[in-house]
Design a protein around this motif. Structure first.
Motif, PDB file in Angstrom:
ATOM      1  N   PHE A   1       0.838  -1.204   0.000  1.00  0.00           N
ATOM      2  CA  PHE A   1       0.000   0.000   0.000  1.00  0.00           C
ATOM      3  C   PHE A   1       0.873   1.253   0.000  1.00  0.00           C
ATOM      4  O   PHE A   1       0.634   2.201  -0.770  1.00  0.00           O
ATOM      5  N   ASN A   2       1.886   1.285   0.855  1.00  0.00           N
ATOM      6  CA  ASN A   2       2.775   2.453   0.949  1.00  0.00           C
ATOM      7  C   ASN A   2       3.487   2.722  -0.366  1.00  0.00           C
ATOM      8  O   ASN A   2       3.755   3.880  -0.719  1.00  0.00           O
ATOM      9  N   LYS A   3       3.803   1.657  -1.079  1.00  0.00           N
ATOM     10  CA  LYS A   3       4.488   1.815  -2.375  1.00  0.00           C
ATOM     11  C   LYS A   3       3.592   2.553  -3.368  1.00  0.00           C
ATOM     12  O   LYS A   3       4.063   3.357  -4.177  1.00  0.00           O
ATOM     13  N   HIS A   4       2.280   2.294  -3.302  1.00  0.00           N
ATOM     14  CA  HIS A   4       1.328   2.938  -4.214  1.00  0.00           C
ATOM     15  C   HIS A   4       0.980   4.357  -3.799  1.00  0.00           C
ATOM     16  O   HIS A   4       0.852   5.252  -4.645  1.00  0.00           O
ATOM     17  N   TYR A   5       0.808   4.593  -2.492  1.00  0.00           N
ATOM     18  CA  TYR A   5       0.231   5.859  -2.031  1.00  0.00           C
ATOM     19  C   TYR A   5       1.131   6.670  -1.103  1.00  0.00           C
ATOM     20  O   TYR A   5       0.685   7.668  -0.535  1.00  0.00           O
ATOM     21  N   GLY A   6       2.381   6.248  -0.945  1.00  0.00           N
ATOM     22  CA  GLY A   6       3.273   6.971  -0.047  1.00  0.00           C
ATOM     23  C   GLY A   6       3.153   6.456   1.378  1.00  0.00           C
ATOM     24  O   GLY A   6       2.267   5.662   1.699  1.00  0.00           O
ATOM     25  N   GLU A   7       4.054   6.916   2.241  1.00  0.00           N
ATOM     26  CA  GLU A   7       4.107   6.422   3.619  1.00  0.00           C
ATOM     27  C   GLU A   7       2.775   6.673   4.342  1.00  0.00           C
ATOM     28  O   GLU A   7       2.407   7.811   4.594  1.00  0.00           O
TER      29      GLU A   7
ATOM     30  N   GLY B   1     -14.326   1.857  25.579  1.00  0.00           N
ATOM     31  CA  GLY B   1     -13.073   1.617  24.858  1.00  0.00           C
ATOM     32  C   GLY B   1     -13.229   1.785  23.357  1.00  0.00           C
ATOM     33  O   GLY B   1     -12.338   2.306  22.679  1.00  0.00           O
ATOM     34  N   ALA B   2     -14.379   1.352  22.824  1.00  0.00           N
ATOM     35  CA  ALA B   2     -14.635   1.497  21.387  1.00  0.00           C
ATOM     36  C   ALA B   2     -14.699   2.967  20.987  1.00  0.00           C
ATOM     37  O   ALA B   2     -14.219   3.361  19.913  1.00  0.00           O
ATOM     38  N   GLU B   3     -15.268   3.802  21.856  1.00  0.00           N
ATOM     39  CA  GLU B   3     -15.313   5.240  21.576  1.00  0.00           C
ATOM     40  C   GLU B   3     -13.902   5.814  21.494  1.00  0.00           C
ATOM     41  O   GLU B   3     -13.589   6.608  20.606  1.00  0.00           O
ATOM     42  N   LYS B   4     -13.057   5.408  22.438  1.00  0.00           N
ATOM     43  CA  LYS B   4     -11.663   5.874  22.421  1.00  0.00           C
ATOM     44  C   LYS B   4     -10.940   5.366  21.180  1.00  0.00           C
ATOM     45  O   LYS B   4     -10.147   6.091  20.565  1.00  0.00           O
ATOM     46  N   ALA B   5     -11.216   4.111  20.817  1.00  0.00           N
ATOM     47  CA  ALA B   5     -10.580   3.535  19.623  1.00  0.00           C
ATOM     48  C   ALA B   5     -10.963   4.315  18.375  1.00  0.00           C
ATOM     49  O   ALA B   5     -10.115   4.626  17.522  1.00  0.00           O
ATOM     50  N   ARG B   6     -12.234   4.662  18.266  1.00  0.00           N
ATOM     51  CA  ARG B   6     -12.724   5.329  17.052  1.00  0.00           C
ATOM     52  C   ARG B   6     -12.235   6.769  16.939  1.00  0.00           C
ATOM     53  O   ARG B   6     -12.231   7.340  15.841  1.00  0.00           O
ATOM     54  N   GLN B   7     -11.803   7.339  18.042  1.00  0.00           N
ATOM     55  CA  GLN B   7     -11.173   8.665  17.963  1.00  0.00           C
ATOM     56  C   GLN B   7      -9.869   8.591  17.171  1.00  0.00           C
ATOM     57  O   GLN B   7      -9.428   9.581  16.586  1.00  0.00           O
ATOM     58  N   LYS B   8      -9.275   7.391  17.143  1.00  0.00           N
ATOM     59  CA  LYS B   8      -8.061   7.174  16.351  1.00  0.00           C
ATOM     60  C   LYS B   8      -8.395   6.662  14.954  1.00  0.00           C
ATOM     61  O   LYS B   8      -7.803   7.084  13.954  1.00  0.00           O
ATOM     62  N   THR B   9      -9.360   5.741  14.867  1.00  0.00           N
ATOM     63  CA  THR B   9      -9.583   5.050  13.596  1.00  0.00           C
ATOM     64  C   THR B   9     -10.355   5.876  12.570  1.00  0.00           C
ATOM     65  O   THR B   9     -10.088   5.765  11.368  1.00  0.00           O
ATOM     66  N   ILE B  10     -11.305   6.689  13.008  1.00  0.00           N
ATOM     67  CA  ILE B  10     -12.101   7.472  12.045  1.00  0.00           C
ATOM     68  C   ILE B  10     -11.229   8.471  11.278  1.00  0.00           C
ATOM     69  O   ILE B  10     -11.259   8.498  10.038  1.00  0.00           O
ATOM     70  N   PRO B  11     -10.415   9.309  11.953  1.00  0.00           N
ATOM     71  CA  PRO B  11      -9.563  10.241  11.210  1.00  0.00           C
ATOM     72  C   PRO B  11      -8.563   9.531  10.296  1.00  0.00           C
ATOM     73  O   PRO B  11      -8.298   9.988   9.173  1.00  0.00           O
ATOM     74  N   PHE B  12      -8.020   8.395  10.765  1.00  0.00           N
ATOM     75  CA  PHE B  12      -7.027   7.692   9.943  1.00  0.00           C
ATOM     76  C   PHE B  12      -7.677   7.086   8.701  1.00  0.00           C
ATOM     77  O   PHE B  12      -7.095   7.110   7.616  1.00  0.00           O
ATOM     78  N   MET B  13      -8.900   6.567   8.834  1.00  0.00           N
ATOM     79  CA  MET B  13      -9.590   6.029   7.664  1.00  0.00           C
ATOM     80  C   MET B  13      -9.868   7.127   6.639  1.00  0.00           C
ATOM     81  O   MET B  13      -9.755   6.908   5.428  1.00  0.00           O
ATOM     82  N   LYS B  14     -10.192   8.322   7.104  1.00  0.00           N
ATOM     83  CA  LYS B  14     -10.406   9.448   6.177  1.00  0.00           C
ATOM     84  C   LYS B  14      -9.133   9.766   5.404  1.00  0.00           C
ATOM     85  O   LYS B  14      -9.161  10.019   4.204  1.00  0.00           O
TER      86      LYS B  14
ATOM     87  N   LYS C   1      -8.673   9.310   1.382  1.00  0.00           N
ATOM     88  CA  LYS C   1      -8.283  10.504   0.610  1.00  0.00           C
ATOM     89  C   LYS C   1      -7.085  10.195  -0.289  1.00  0.00           C
ATOM     90  O   LYS C   1      -7.027  10.616  -1.442  1.00  0.00           O
ATOM     91  N   LYS C   2      -6.142   9.453   0.242  1.00  0.00           N
ATOM     92  CA  LYS C   2      -4.945   9.093  -0.538  1.00  0.00           C
ATOM     93  C   LYS C   2      -5.319   8.250  -1.759  1.00  0.00           C
ATOM     94  O   LYS C   2      -4.666   8.329  -2.803  1.00  0.00           O
ATOM     95  N   MET C   3      -6.373   7.439  -1.606  1.00  0.00           N
ATOM     96  CA  MET C   3      -6.776   6.556  -2.707  1.00  0.00           C
ATOM     97  C   MET C   3      -7.717   7.253  -3.686  1.00  0.00           C
ATOM     98  O   MET C   3      -8.064   6.687  -4.721  1.00  0.00           O
ATOM     99  N   GLY C   4      -8.150   8.466  -3.352  1.00  0.00           N
ATOM    100  CA  GLY C   4      -9.059   9.186  -4.236  1.00  0.00           C
ATOM    101  C   GLY C   4     -10.488   8.695  -4.181  1.00  0.00           C
ATOM    102  O   GLY C   4     -11.241   8.855  -5.138  1.00  0.00           O
ATOM    103  N   ILE C   5     -10.890   8.095  -3.047  1.00  0.00           N
ATOM    104  CA  ILE C   5     -12.274   7.614  -2.934  1.00  0.00           C
ATOM    105  C   ILE C   5     -13.019   8.312  -1.785  1.00  0.00           C
ATOM    106  O   ILE C   5     -13.921   7.780  -1.194  1.00  0.00           O
TER     107      ILE C   5
END
Length: 332
Positions: free
Chosen positions: A172-178, A309-322, A326-330
């Motif tokens: 993945f990193n090779k296609h879209y950068g680090e 715990g899931a709420e705390k987890a999603r504070q990390k996962t939602i922004p990272f998924m965005k 974005k990197k993939m153009g979708i």
């Protein structure tokens, strides 16, 4: 920056000594280190590859959660969640599947093992293989990569899964950068493959496990079944090859370990060694066993902790998924 540590356990059976020594104990030790951020999860979707009974799945999932908490996991200092409560994991799993070569999945140990067993039995090679089992390493890669995990404490049989996650991340990193952190596994070399009652690797598949929170009388009976060699009582025993000593040192204090080492040299009988193993194990487990039973009797407490715990987890996962989309153009 602190390193992210992540560990999960799937609810496919009662937690046994192999789970504790190989994954839970080292993961909890890392939580005490200020250099790490820690995340622990109940891998209930992974459990679906084997468990299809609703009641069993719920009971086993609570059992995993209660075990972590009973053994000292502090949900205020770590992210502790149920895998199924974090939908970004499954969204990322599909994305990663599009970067995972089928050949890589063909080489995954769990799949290869079933194929070889089927071939030896003259059956269709894919008999008993569901797609969840086949793509299991991809979902595990999503677990690891979504949290930008740098270190993953695992048993020796799980090392390949961390390596697969690393391979997919590099693609993945090779296609879209680090984008993804390249994870590293961590195993305890001395207990990388903990022997079970029959001398083979301790595994639910072999029915040779020792449940961690077994009640005292049953625990003593199970320990008495541990396979030993025919060395006479008066002769020195080898601590390196002894299942009894391997288990003893995981629960005993340093001075007790040295005392037992001396007794092995002096020729302790196997019966006496098993009795001493029971004493240190039961003494260690007594408090956590009581806490475990209390939590299992109050599942609403477990639900509240896991949902928080899931709420705390999603504070990390939602922004990272965005960021990933974005990197993939979708994504906008």
């Amino acid at each position: 920056m602190k390193k992210q540590v992540l560990t999960g356990i799937k609810p496919t059976g009662r937690i046994h000594l192999g789970n504790y020594i190989g994954a839970i104990k080292p993961a909890l030790q890392l939580a005490e280190n200020e250099s790490y951020d820690t995340a622990y999860f109940v891998a209930d979707y992974h459990g679906l590859t084997k468990v299809h009974d609703q009641k069993e799945m719920k009971e086993l999932s609570y059992g995993v959660a209660a075990t972590w908490l009973a053994l000292g996991l502090d949900p205020d200092r770590a992210i502790f969640y149920r895998q199924s409560d974090v939908p970004e994991i499954f969204e990322l799993s599909w994305i990663l599947a599009c970067f995972a070569p089928k050949g890589l999945m063909n080489r995954a140990h769990a799949y290869k093992s079933i194929v070889e067993e089927n071939q030896n039995g003259g059956k269709d090679v894919d008999m008993g293989v569901n797609m969840g089992l086949f793509t299991y390493p991809i979902l595990m890669a999503a677990d690891i990569l979504l949290f930008q995990s740098k270190m993953v404490p695992v048993g020796k049989d799980q090392v390949q899964h961390v390596e697969i996650a690393r391979d997919i991340a590099e693609s993945f990193n090779k296609h879209y950068g680090e984008t993804f952190v390249l994870p590293e596994y961590r195993i305890q070399e001395e207990t990388a493959v903990l022997p079970g009652l029959d001398g083979r690797k301790m595994s639910k598949s072999y029915n040779n496990t020792i449940p961690l929170f077994e009640e005292p009388k049953k625990l003593q009976k199970l320990l008495n079944k541990i396979k030993t060699d025919s060395t006479p009582p008066e002769e020195p025993k080898n601590t390196k090859s002894s299942v009894i000593f391997s288990l003893y040192k995981e629960f005993a204090a340093p001075y007790q370990i040295e005392e037992m080492r001396r007794k092995f040299q002096d020729g302790i009988g196997w019966g006496e060694a098993k009795k001493e193993l029971f004493q240190v194990m039961n003494s260690f487990i007594e408090g956590p066993r009581s806490k475990y039973e209390e939590l299992m009797a109050n599942p609403h407490i477990l639900d509240a902790i896991l949902e928080d715990g899931a709420e705390k987890a999603r504070q990390k996962t939602i922004p990272f998924m965005k960021e990933i989309k974005k990197k993939m153009g979708i994504s906008h």
